[in-house]
Structure formats: structure tokens, C-alpha cells
Design a protein around this motif. Structure first.
Motif, PDB file in Angstrom:
ATOM      1  N   ASP A  12       0.834  -1.209   0.000  1.00 33.74           N
ATOM      2  CA  ASP A  12       0.000   0.000   0.000  1.00 33.74           C
ATOM      3  C   ASP A  12       0.864   1.252   0.000  1.00 33.74           C
ATOM      4  O   ASP A  12       0.595   2.216  -0.726  1.00 33.74           O
ATOM      5  N   TRP A  13       1.900   1.239   0.827  1.00 28.61           N
ATOM      6  CA  TRP A  13       2.835   2.363   0.836  1.00 28.61           C
ATOM      7  C   TRP A  13       3.517   2.502  -0.524  1.00 28.61           C
ATOM      8  O   TRP A  13       3.716   3.622  -1.026  1.00 28.61           O
ATOM      9  N   GLU A  14       3.863   1.386  -1.135  1.00 28.57           N
ATOM     10  CA  GLU A  14       4.514   1.441  -2.447  1.00 28.57           C
ATOM     11  C   GLU A  14       3.584   2.030  -3.499  1.00 28.57           C
ATOM     12  O   GLU A  14       4.026   2.780  -4.381  1.00 28.57           O
ATOM     13  N   ASN A  15       2.295   1.704  -3.417  1.00 26.79           N
ATOM     14  CA  ASN A  15       1.332   2.288  -4.353  1.00 26.79           C
ATOM     15  C   ASN A  15       1.279   3.803  -4.206  1.00 26.79           C
ATOM     16  O   ASN A  15       1.265   4.548  -5.204  1.00 26.79           O
ATOM     17  N   GLU A  16       1.225   4.273  -2.967  1.00 24.59           N
ATOM     18  CA  GLU A  16       1.182   5.715  -2.716  1.00 24.59           C
ATOM     19  C   GLU A  16       2.464   6.389  -3.214  1.00 24.59           C
ATOM     20  O   GLU A  16       2.429   7.453  -3.840  1.00 24.59           O
ATOM     21  N   ILE A  17       3.582   5.768  -2.917  1.00 24.05           N
ATOM     22  CA  ILE A  17       4.873   6.342  -3.298  1.00 24.05           C
ATOM     23  C   ILE A  17       5.025   6.386  -4.816  1.00 24.05           C
ATOM     24  O   ILE A  17       5.513   7.381  -5.372  1.00 24.05           O
ATOM     25  N   SER A  44       3.888   3.783  15.487  1.00 26.25           N
ATOM     26  CA  SER A  44       4.838   2.677  15.645  1.00 26.25           C
ATOM     27  C   SER A  44       4.592   1.555  14.646  1.00 26.25           C
ATOM     28  O   SER A  44       5.539   0.940  14.148  1.00 26.25           O
ATOM     29  N   THR A  45       3.319   1.293  14.297  1.00 27.77           N
ATOM     30  CA  THR A  45       3.030   0.145  13.434  1.00 27.77           C
ATOM     31  C   THR A  45       3.267   0.427  11.953  1.00 27.77           C
ATOM     32  O   THR A  45       3.625  -0.485  11.196  1.00 27.77           O
ATOM     33  N   SER A  46       3.088   1.664  11.518  1.00 27.76           N
ATOM     34  CA  SER A  46       3.208   1.971  10.093  1.00 27.76           C
ATOM     35  C   SER A  46       4.613   2.366   9.660  1.00 27.76           C
ATOM     36  O   SER A  46       4.957   2.239   8.479  1.00 27.76           O
ATOM     37  N   MET A  47       5.417   2.865  10.591  1.00 30.62           N
ATOM     38  CA  MET A  47       6.730   3.371  10.203  1.00 30.62           C
ATOM     39  C   MET A  47       7.631   2.317   9.548  1.00 30.62           C
ATOM     40  O   MET A  47       8.258   2.596   8.520  1.00 30.62           O
ATOM     41  N   PRO A  48       7.724   1.100  10.096  1.00 32.98           N
ATOM     42  CA  PRO A  48       8.590   0.108   9.434  1.00 32.98           C
ATOM     43  C   PRO A  48       8.178  -0.158   7.989  1.00 32.98           C
ATOM     44  O   PRO A  48       9.038  -0.243   7.097  1.00 32.98           O
ATOM     45  N   ASN A  49       6.875  -0.290   7.740  1.00 41.23           N
ATOM     46  CA  ASN A  49       6.402  -0.533   6.375  1.00 41.23           C
ATOM     47  C   ASN A  49       6.657   0.666   5.473  1.00 41.23           C
ATOM     48  O   ASN A  49       7.029   0.516   4.303  1.00 41.23           O
ATOM     49  N   ALA A  50       6.442   1.858   6.006  1.00 49.63           N
ATOM     50  CA  ALA A  50       6.642   3.069   5.208  1.00 49.63           C
ATOM     51  C   ALA A  50       8.095   3.200   4.777  1.00 49.63           C
ATOM     52  O   ALA A  50       8.391   3.471   3.599  1.00 49.63           O
TER      53      ALA A  50
END
Length: 254
Positions: free
Chosen positions: A43-48, A71-77
Motif C-alpha cells: 500500500d505504501w509502495e502504491n502511494e509512493i 509505531s506500526t506503520s513506520m517500518p512498512n513506510a
């Protein structure tokens, strides 16, 4: 090949090594991390990818204290940003859930500013805020503990007082004044004021296509004029030529 050419080639290569990211104008998009509770790396890759297609240089990650997504989204982002060679930086929100504790800010910065995906201004990590002028002195302490380039949004107090807070702790200013009030045309009065009191320090100019809100819990329910705002605001940016531009509220681009 002449010796002078070889000499200048050596200087150029050396400068690239010493200054991996030169000072340059950049466009960012304000991204509300609180909306990413279900985001996976993809999902982050789609946004980026959509941001890169629009030539956006980085996401300003709006993070509020006490939010699980911080805390939960930062590693994925950051993993997604690394995968696509994109950049991110933190915009600490002091309004949504109240003020950040300075040690929590410092812990988060120490965890991520060394990441390859963290955006640098020159050699320093860029950090911003949404409001928080009453806690300007916290940033004196934070900057004493870690190197950073600090461009807060302290629009609520105005540019001149903002530049004096924390004994001048701000390295630049970010404005929240991206929209006209009510049915009026957008002007550059706030931008000009900020740039005047910054005295050639970097200004982060806000641009947004529209603004409407219906949040009873915050007593907010209005629509501001945005008919031609996207076009007009970019024309104003081309005239003012700020160091940075931050586009507001383009998350969930898909």
C-alpha cells in the motif's frame, strides 16, 4: 586529456562524495499517518509510486502522539521508501492529540533519521511540525542531542514571533495558510510575511487544491473556496520561488 580537466573532474567527484544531497528546491506531500492503520508495504509502495509519477520528492509524515500507527506503520513506510528510492521525513503533530514529549520525539528521530530513506537537507535530516510553538524550547534540547534541519509550522503565532521562539531554534518556517478564508481569492500575504521575517532562511510554502471539513468533535464544519486554487497557488509559487513546497492532504492518492 588536459591536466586542468582532470583536476576539475576530481573536484566534482570529491564534492559529490562530501555532499551527497545538494541544497535544492523540493516538493513534498503532507501525509496523515493516522489514516494508514491497515497499510501493508504494498500500500505504501502504491502511494509512493503515484507520488513519484507526480515528481514529488518526499512525504512529510504527519504523526500524532499516542497513535498506534506511529509505531506500526513506520517500518512498512520506510521499507517501501527504500524499495522505491523515495524519501520521507517527520512532521510532528502537536495539535491532534496534544503535545509530544521531547524524549519521545528524540527516540523516534534517533531510530529513523539514519535510514537511507530519510530526507536530508544537505547533510541534516529535515524535521517539521504541525503547530507546537509553546514547546519551542524542547527543540533546543532535541537539536543539542541530534543533528537536524528544523522547519516547523508555528503559523498560529505568526512569522516574526515564531523566528524568535527557542532563541531562534527554527532553521526555516512552514506555513499552514494554503487556502483563502471563505469565498475570497487566495493571496500571498502570509507567504510574503513569512519570507520577510525569515530573512533568506528557507520557507516551506503550502499548496492545496481544496479544503472542506466536517468534524463535529473539533467544532469544524466548513468549505473554503477552491475553484481555481490549484492553478492559482502554483502560479504564486512560481513567482515567489520558495525553497520548499508542501502539498496538503493528498494521501490515499488511489
Amino acid at each position: 586529456m588536459s591536466s586542468s580537466f582532470l583536476w576539475w573532474r576530481y573536484i566534482l567527484l570529491l564534492s559529490c562524495q562530501l555532499y551527497p544531497q545538494v541544497y535544492s528546491r523540493a516538493v513534498f506531500a503532507h501525509f496523515m499517518v493516522s489514516n494508514t492503520a491497515g497499510y501493508e508495504v504494498s500500500d505504501w509502495e502504491n502511494e509512493i509510486q503515484l507520488a513519484q509519477d507526480a515528481h514529488i520528492d518526499a512525504f512529510a509524515l504527519n504523526i500524532a502522539t499516542g497513535e498506534d500507527t506511529t509505531s506500526t506503520s513506520m517500518p512498512n513506510a520506510f521499507l517501501a521508501a527504500q524499495n522505491l528510492k523515495f524519501s520521507l521525513f517527520f512532521s510532528f503533530d502537536y495539535a491532534g492529540n496534544g503535545a509530544w514529549d521531547k524524549d519521545d520525539v528524540l527516540d523516534l528521530l534517533k531510530q529513523y533519521v539514519s535510514d537511507d530513506a530519510y530526507y536530508l537537507h544537505g547533510a541534516d535530516p529535515l524535521v517539521s511540525t504541525f503547530e507546537g510553538p509553546d514547546h519551542a524550547d524542547d527543540w533546543v534540547y532535541i537539536k543539542s542531542e541530534t543533528s537536524l534541519f528544523f522547519v516547523p509550522d508555528w503559523s498560529s503565532v505568526g512569522a516574526k514571533p515564531a523566528m524568535a521562539l527557542g532563541d531562534g531554534v527554527a532553521d526555516g518556517l512552514f506555513s499552514w495558510a494554503a487556502w483563502p478564508n471563505g469565498p475570497n481569492d487566495m493571496n500571498t500575504y502570509v507567504d510574503a510575511s513569512d519570507m520577510q521575517y525569515l530573512d533568506k532562511k528557507p520557507y516551506m510554502m503550502p499548496i492545496s487544491p481544496w479544503f472542506f471539513t466536517n468534524m463535529p468533535g473539533y467544532d469544524k464544519n466548513w468549505v473554503w473556496r477552491g475553484d481555481d486554487l490549484w492553478y492559482t497557488r502554483w502560479e504564486q509559487a512560481l513567482y515567489l520561488v520558495p525553497e520548499f513546497i508542501e502539498i496538503h492532504f493528498l494521501e490515499r492518492l488511489w
